[in-house]
Design an enzyme around this catalytic site. Structure first.
Site, PDB file in Angstrom:
ATOM      1  N   HIS A 282       0.842  -1.203   0.000  1.00 47.33           N
ATOM      2  CA  HIS A 282       0.000   0.000   0.000  1.00 47.33           C
ATOM      3  C   HIS A 282       0.867   1.239   0.000  1.00 47.33           C
ATOM      4  CE1 HIS A 282      -3.885  -1.983   0.629  1.00 47.33           C
ATOM      5  NE2 HIS A 282      -3.151  -2.897   1.262  1.00 47.33           N
ATOM      6  N   CYS A 350     -11.667  -0.899   0.404  1.00 41.43           N
ATOM      7  CA  CYS A 350     -10.495  -1.784   0.483  1.00 41.43           C
ATOM      8  C   CYS A 350     -10.145  -1.945   1.965  1.00 41.43           C
ATOM      9  CB  CYS A 350      -9.326  -1.171  -0.285  1.00 41.43           C
ATOM     10  SG  CYS A 350      -7.826  -2.173  -0.205  1.00 41.43           S
ATOM     11  N   GLY A 353      -6.452  -1.623   2.703  1.00 41.15           N
ATOM     12  CA  GLY A 353      -6.149  -0.207   2.456  1.00 41.15           C
ATOM     13  C   GLY A 353      -6.595   0.664   3.629  1.00 41.15           C
TER      14      GLY A 353
END
Ligand SMILES: N[C@@H](CCC[C@H](N)C(=O)O)C(=O)O
Length: 407
Positions: A282, A350, A353
């Site tokens: 990420h 997400c 995320g």
């Protein structure tokens, strides 16, 4: 600053997606080629269907002959309008009833032929991040290729989804199940936060289990989703990884071995980014250096995600490509985030995320360890525990529809 790394060709273009030698460019197919291919395919389906139908049809014919009060030849003659030689030797004319029966037989044959190549699925979504779930617990081999999975995810030519998830048998005694996944472009990620909530709900629905905690093996290690009585799923996502080579990123660490507010050039503009792995990579940003990053972050309502997102996804500083979170801080316990996912593009949410965003927000001193992340598909509750450094993500997972897919 990042240095240009050797490109990881395996990730960017996995072997399964490269054209095999027999797909090397050939003479352009003509209409005649297509027609011939269609005829062959159709003929193959018909043959399979006939083999399958042969037994029931033969049995039905035998039963009907046995019921006839007089021999077939006599019946045919009795039905003909004139007993002339022409009437007797002309081919039998089809009645509407006979053609209907024949059409039904052919139709049924096609359905049977096609049904022999189907797979059962249930579609689930977690905050609009949607997945096709396949029960693969009877085999350690996934039931389809990455190409077939990508086709299944197509929203026009398939079922539609951000990925296909397989509930697999455990790898060892420490697990209840394991999980594998293909993104909608056919690439295989290590982990998926919303996906693992859907997987927990899927196996608990299949087994009609009361709420419980599962131990699931993933390519990012053991992850533990817990079905709660209120229908939410709380997942112990483990600890974030900061070591740049493990994210992986070529950006140099800026703070205690972590990449925090590092400057990265994207298409001529300087962005400040954080690099965190939740098993998958990420890149979290609050905006450009000297711009949004010096304030509460990006103004997401006017952010051109589909223009900027792809430039981050395949940025050379992230050799395995990256998921990117574009973030705006509302207060210390509430952030908004839009995501551009590796292998799937813009999605409505997400999970990994959201976890990485809270970690980055804490490292930048912007948010507390307990924080709501508002995504286009809805909110996720994240806690980065001080006591043991593990992250707990809580959110929904819902079945949408079930069906059979023609492979
Ligand atoms: N939507 C997911 C992440 C799915 C995998 C990702 N696209 C990747 O390639 O790493 C989530 O909820 O975490």
């Amino acid at each position: 600053m990042c240095t240009e790394p050797p490109r990881d060709e395996r990730r960017r273009d996995p072997p399964s997606r490269r054209a095999p030698p027999h797909f090397a460019p050939r003479a352009r197919p003509t209409t005649a080629h297509h027609a011939r291919a269609r005829r062959h395919r159709f003929a193959r389906l018909e043959v399979r269907a006939r083999v399958r139908l042969a037994r029931p049809v033969a049995a039905a014919r035998a039963r009907s002959v046995a019921r006839r009060p007089y021999p077939l030849a006599t019946r045919r003659r009795a039905r003909s309008t004139a007993d002339s030689p022409r009437a007797r030797f002309s081919p039998r004319r089809s009645t509407p009833r006979a053609s209907h029966a024949r059409a039904t037989r052919v139709g049924r044959a096609r359905v049977v032929a096609e049904a022999s190549r189907t797979i059962d699925f249930i579609k689930y979504q977690g905050l609009g991040n949607d997945f096709i779930l396949i029960d693969n617990r009877d085999s350690a081999t996934v039931k389809m290729s990455s190409e077939a999975a990508a086709k299944m995810c197509d929203r026009n030519f398939g079922i539609g989804g951000d990925g296909v998830i397989f509930a697999m048998p455990p790898n060892d005694a420490s697990e209840d199940y394991s999980m594998r996944m293909f993104n909608s472009d056919g690439s295989e990620p290590e982990m998926c936060g919303n996906g693992i909530r859907c997987l927990a709900r899927f196996v608990s629905d299949l087994d009609a289990m009361p709420p419980k905690k599962y131990k699931v093996g993933t390519l990012a290690g053991l992850i533990q989703p817990e079905m709660r009585a209120d229908g939410q799923v709380a997942v112990d996502m483990g600890m974030p990884i900061f070591e740049p080579s493990e994210v992986p990123t070529t950006l140099a660490a800026t703070q205690d071995g972590k990449v925090v507010r590092a400057e990265m050039d994207v298409d001529g503009e300087k962005w400040l980014v954080n690099a965190v792995s939740m098993g998958n990579p990420h890149c979290i940003t609050f905006g450009r250096a000297g711009g949004e990053a010096d304030g509460p972050g990006l103004k997401l309502d006017e952010f051109p995600l589909s223009v900027v997102g792809p430039k981050f996804e395949s940025h050379p500083c992230f050799p395995a490509r990256t998921n990117t979170e574009f973030t705006q801080v509302v207060n210390r316990n509430y952030v908004k985030m839009h995501v551009w996912e590796r292998g799937a593009g813009a999605t409505l949410a997400c999970g990994t995320g959201a976890c990485a965003t809270v970690v980055a927000g804490v490292l930048e001193g912007r948010v507390d360890r307990r924080c709501t992340v508002e995504l286009p598909g809805g909110p996720l509750e994240i806690e980065w525990r001080e006591s043991d450094g593990r992250i707990i993500m809580t959110g929904p997972a819902e079945p949408v529809f079930a069906g059979k897919y023609f492979l």
